[in-house]
Design a protein around this motif. Structure first.
Motif, PDB file in Angstrom:
ATOM      1  N   UNK A 225      12.022   2.707 -10.451  1.00 50.54           N
ATOM      2  CA  UNK A 225      13.342   2.703  -9.838  1.00 50.54           C
ATOM      3  C   UNK A 225      14.310   1.912 -10.711  1.00 50.54           C
ATOM      4  N   UNK A 226      15.589   2.024 -10.426  1.00 50.42           N
ATOM      5  CA  UNK A 226      16.613   1.359 -11.233  1.00 50.42           C
ATOM      6  C   UNK A 226      16.445  -0.155 -11.196  1.00 50.42           C
ATOM      7  N   UNK A 227      16.751  -0.796 -12.327  1.00 48.57           N
ATOM      8  CA  UNK A 227      16.707  -2.248 -12.419  1.00 48.57           C
ATOM      9  C   UNK A 227      17.764  -2.857 -11.503  1.00 48.57           C
ATOM     10  N   UNK A 228      17.393  -3.917 -10.780  1.00 48.55           N
ATOM     11  CA  UNK A 228      18.349  -4.585  -9.906  1.00 48.55           C
ATOM     12  C   UNK A 228      19.065  -5.691 -10.671  1.00 48.55           C
ATOM     13  N   UNK A 229      20.355  -5.782 -10.475  1.00 48.02           N
ATOM     14  CA  UNK A 229      21.165  -6.817 -11.133  1.00 48.02           C
ATOM     15  C   UNK A 229      21.050  -8.120 -10.352  1.00 48.02           C
ATOM     16  N   UNK A 230      20.733  -9.219 -11.053  1.00 49.41           N
ATOM     17  CA  UNK A 230      20.547 -10.515 -10.389  1.00 49.41           C
ATOM     18  C   UNK A 230      21.658 -11.503 -10.693  1.00 49.41           C
ATOM     19  N   UNK A 231      22.541 -11.162 -11.638  1.00 46.35           N
ATOM     20  CA  UNK A 231      23.631 -12.079 -11.980  1.00 46.35           C
ATOM     21  C   UNK A 231      24.706 -12.077 -10.893  1.00 46.35           C
ATOM     22  N   UNK A 232      25.490 -13.152 -10.799  1.00 52.39           N
ATOM     23  CA  UNK A 232      26.565 -13.188  -9.802  1.00 52.39           C
ATOM     24  C   UNK A 232      27.578 -12.069 -10.057  1.00 52.39           C
ATOM     25  N   UNK A 233      28.188 -11.576  -9.014  1.00 50.85           N
ATOM     26  CA  UNK A 233      29.183 -10.526  -9.180  1.00 50.85           C
ATOM     27  C   UNK A 233      30.356 -10.768  -8.242  1.00 50.85           C
ATOM     28  N   UNK A 234      31.442 -10.090  -8.525  1.00 49.45           N
ATOM     29  CA  UNK A 234      32.649 -10.161  -7.716  1.00 49.45           C
ATOM     30  C   UNK A 234      32.971  -8.778  -7.177  1.00 49.45           C
ATOM     31  N   UNK A 235      33.886  -8.734  -6.231  1.00 53.81           N
ATOM     32  CA  UNK A 235      34.390  -7.471  -5.711  1.00 53.81           C
ATOM     33  C   UNK A 235      35.903  -7.444  -5.898  1.00 53.81           C
ATOM     34  N   UNK A 236      36.412  -6.333  -6.383  1.00 54.83           N
ATOM     35  CA  UNK A 236      37.860  -6.162  -6.454  1.00 54.83           C
ATOM     36  C   UNK A 236      38.376  -5.966  -5.038  1.00 54.83           C
TER      37      UNK A 236
END
Length: 245
Positions: A225-236
């Protein structure tokens, strides 16, 4: 065209047409969402071109001497398909190297570059290539738009003898309403790489469809399955219509 530029790693090319008032045009909203698995879409494009062996002579076009009725023709093709799988990084090295999804129908040769529309006229992506030989059944690859949100676009305008050039990210043009969208830019995960100073964009995947989402075709073949992103993220966030301009 005033300017044409590629948008790596996606299989999308962005062009800026000269302003004209004679030919009608349609302005469809872009979507930065992942498509819905099983969603019906329509792939639109032109194929079966007929033209002189050495190309269309521009001098004859400008003078009105070129016979469009007898010396040129093409077909407008619409292919109906259903979304099958999503690849968040690429399809394969050297073959559609940006995020994409597949549908269960084969697009016609030369249809690449045409839009892929939903039932309400939103553009989900761009025709990239047939994938029948990969999938062992009729299929096509459609390039996604979300990696383009922070791409720096070059554009300009000619004012008499003076030409003005500028560079702005796509998200700025969306924010000011120049490029219409379905609002999906507020649903992606945006991160910032402190090392490079660049923004990166990742799609948000619903758990119910995660089994249909992969990094690339090799991952799909291996059952990963697709790799999950673990870094912090923002939302526009959407602009508040009550705020002053």
């Amino acid at each position: 065209m005033e300017n044409v530029q590629g948008a790596p790693p996606t299989d999308v090319v962005i062009g800026y047409p000269q302003f004209q008032t004679e030919a009608p045009s349609m302005v469809n909203r872009l979507s930065f969402d992942l498509p819905i698995i099983g969603e019906k879409v329509w792939s639109v494009g032109y194929c079966e071109f007929k033209y002189p062996e050495h190309g269309i002579p521009l001098a004859a076009v400008r003078s009105g001497a070129f016979d469009w009725e007898h010396d040129y023709s093409h077909k407008l093709v619409v292919v109906e398909g259903f979304v099958q799988r999503i690849f968040t990084q690429r399809f394969a090295n050297g073959f559609v190297e940006g995020p994409c999804f597949t549908i269960d129908a084969e697009i016609a040769h030369a249809q690449s570059g045409g839009p892929v529309l939903t039932s309400d006229g939103v553009i989900r992506g761009i025709n990239s290539a047939g994938a029948t030989t990969f999938l062992n059944q009729p299929g096509s690859i459609i390039s996604l738009f979300y990696p383009l949100l922070f791409m720096q676009l070059r554009f300009g305008a000619q004012m008499g003898i003076v030409r003005l050039n500028a560079t702005r990210p796509l998200i700025d043009l969306i924010g000011q309403g120049t490029i219409p969208t379905d609002g999906s830019e507020t649903r992606v995960a945006v991160g910032h790489d402190a090392t490079t100073g660049r923004f990166y964009v990742n799609p948000r995947v619903e758990k119910s469809v995660a089994t249909y989402v992969h990094d690339d075709f090799a991952g799909y073949q291996a059952g990963k399955l697709a790799t999950q992103e673990s870094r912090p993220f923002y939302r526009l966030r959407p602009t508040d219509p009550l705020e002053s301009n």
